[in-house]
Design a protein around this motif. Structure first.
Motif, PDB file in Angstrom:
ATOM      1  N   ALA A 164      40.372  30.420  45.828  1.00 12.76           N
ATOM      2  CA  ALA A 164      41.069  30.760  47.067  1.00 12.76           C
ATOM      3  C   ALA A 164      41.166  32.263  47.291  1.00 12.76           C
ATOM      4  N   VAL A 165      41.356  33.039  46.239  1.00  7.28           N
ATOM      5  CA  VAL A 165      41.543  34.483  46.403  1.00  7.28           C
ATOM      6  C   VAL A 165      40.356  35.319  45.906  1.00  7.28           C
ATOM      7  N   GLY A 166      39.420  34.697  45.221  1.00  3.54           N
ATOM      8  CA  GLY A 166      38.322  35.437  44.593  1.00  3.54           C
ATOM      9  C   GLY A 166      37.496  36.279  45.533  1.00  3.54           C
ATOM     10  N   SER A 167      37.145  35.753  46.695  1.00  2.00           N
ATOM     11  CA  SER A 167      36.303  36.528  47.615  1.00  2.00           C
ATOM     12  C   SER A 167      37.050  37.743  48.158  1.00  2.00           C
ATOM     13  N   GLU A 168      38.352  37.588  48.382  1.00  2.00           N
ATOM     14  CA  GLU A 168      39.152  38.727  48.844  1.00  2.00           C
ATOM     15  C   GLU A 168      39.235  39.811  47.776  1.00  2.00           C
ATOM     16  N   VAL A 169      39.404  39.407  46.536  1.00  3.71           N
ATOM     17  CA  VAL A 169      39.477  40.385  45.444  1.00  3.71           C
ATOM     18  C   VAL A 169      38.132  41.075  45.292  1.00  3.71           C
ATOM     19  N   SER A 170      37.064  40.306  45.353  1.00  4.51           N
ATOM     20  CA  SER A 170      35.728  40.884  45.256  1.00  4.51           C
ATOM     21  C   SER A 170      35.504  41.917  46.356  1.00  4.51           C
ATOM     22  N   GLU A 171      35.912  41.581  47.570  1.00  3.91           N
ATOM     23  CA  GLU A 171      35.771  42.517  48.686  1.00  3.91           C
ATOM     24  C   GLU A 171      36.622  43.768  48.457  1.00  3.91           C
ATOM     25  N   ALA A 172      37.833  43.600  47.942  1.00  4.85           N
ATOM     26  CA  ALA A 172      38.710  44.740  47.666  1.00  4.85           C
ATOM     27  C   ALA A 172      38.148  45.627  46.558  1.00  4.85           C
ATOM     28  N   LEU A 173      37.312  45.041  45.700  1.00  6.21           N
ATOM     29  CA  LEU A 173      36.657  45.804  44.623  1.00  6.21           C
ATOM     30  C   LEU A 173      35.260  46.252  45.041  1.00  6.21           C
ATOM     31  N   CYS A 210      32.942  44.576  46.636  1.00 10.06           N
ATOM     32  CA  CYS A 210      31.973  43.487  46.458  1.00 10.06           C
ATOM     33  C   CYS A 210      31.204  43.581  45.142  1.00 10.06           C
ATOM     34  N   ASP A 211      31.870  43.987  44.106  1.00  8.44           N
ATOM     35  CA  ASP A 211      31.239  44.112  42.803  1.00  8.44           C
ATOM     36  C   ASP A 211      31.721  42.966  41.909  1.00  8.44           C
ATOM     37  N   GLN A 212      30.864  41.981  41.678  1.00  6.14           N
ATOM     38  CA  GLN A 212      31.234  40.799  40.894  1.00  6.14           C
ATOM     39  C   GLN A 212      31.501  41.135  39.425  1.00  6.14           C
ATOM     40  N   LEU A 213      30.825  42.159  38.909  1.00  2.00           N
ATOM     41  CA  LEU A 213      31.060  42.569  37.527  1.00  2.00           C
ATOM     42  C   LEU A 213      32.469  43.134  37.367  1.00  2.00           C
TER      43      LEU A 213
END
Length: 159
Positions: A44-53, A55-58
């Motif tokens: 639910a929140v993963g894509s938002e966190v990725s965008e806030a970082l 878009c760096d999945q690592l």
């Protein structure tokens, strides 16, 4: 669900406090509901966190594992219980998102907006604790503190 073979094989406690356990306890869950709750929240929140970082999945993976590690450490130091699950890691990711985007609504799973993802964490944790289930508030607290500190440090990095 690896924990069905025994929490002693997977859980972290004062007795089993080692680096390997602080990583492996995050993979084991008490049951399918425990696993789906943690992973559903992360989804639910993963894509938002990725965008806030940026878009760096690592970075997201490093945040997740670090928060889980600190959550396990906090649980082992503040409790006598043997703890399993990714709740500390998920809590850390939610608090990191609240730290990275403190004044904006967060889009959870597309069309659902939340004023602050921290309310999601507090609501679900409160509901679990009210039911009297074996919830490690210590792991949630440790992971959340780690998520806040890591996200704050991330904001200090030059872009």
């Amino acid at each position: 669900v690896p924990s069905e073979r025994g929490w002693d094989s997977w859980g972290v406690s004062r007795r089993t406090l080692r680096h390997g356990r602080l990583l492996s306890y995050q993979l084991a869950h008490a049951n399918l509901a425990h696993l789906s709750g943690n992973m559903g929240t992360l989804l639910a929140v993963g894509s938002e966190v990725s965008e806030a970082l940026d878009c760096d999945q690592l970075r997201l993976l490093a945040l997740y594992v670090a928060c889980g590690w600190v959550g396990g450490l906090a649980s082992a130091l503040l409790s006598e219980a043997n703890t399993i699950g990714a709740s500390g890691a998920v809590s850390g990711v939610i608090v990191a998102l609240s730290t990275l985007r403190p004044n904006s609504a967060v889009h959870i799973l597309g069309d659902v907006n939340a004023a602050n993802p921290l309310m999601l964490l507090l609501g679900t944790l409160g509901a679990d604790l009210a039911r009297g289930r074996g919830i490690s508030w210590q792991a949630h607290l440790g992971g959340g503190v780690a998520g806040c500190v890591i996200a704050w440090l991330y904001t200090l990095l030059p872009r």
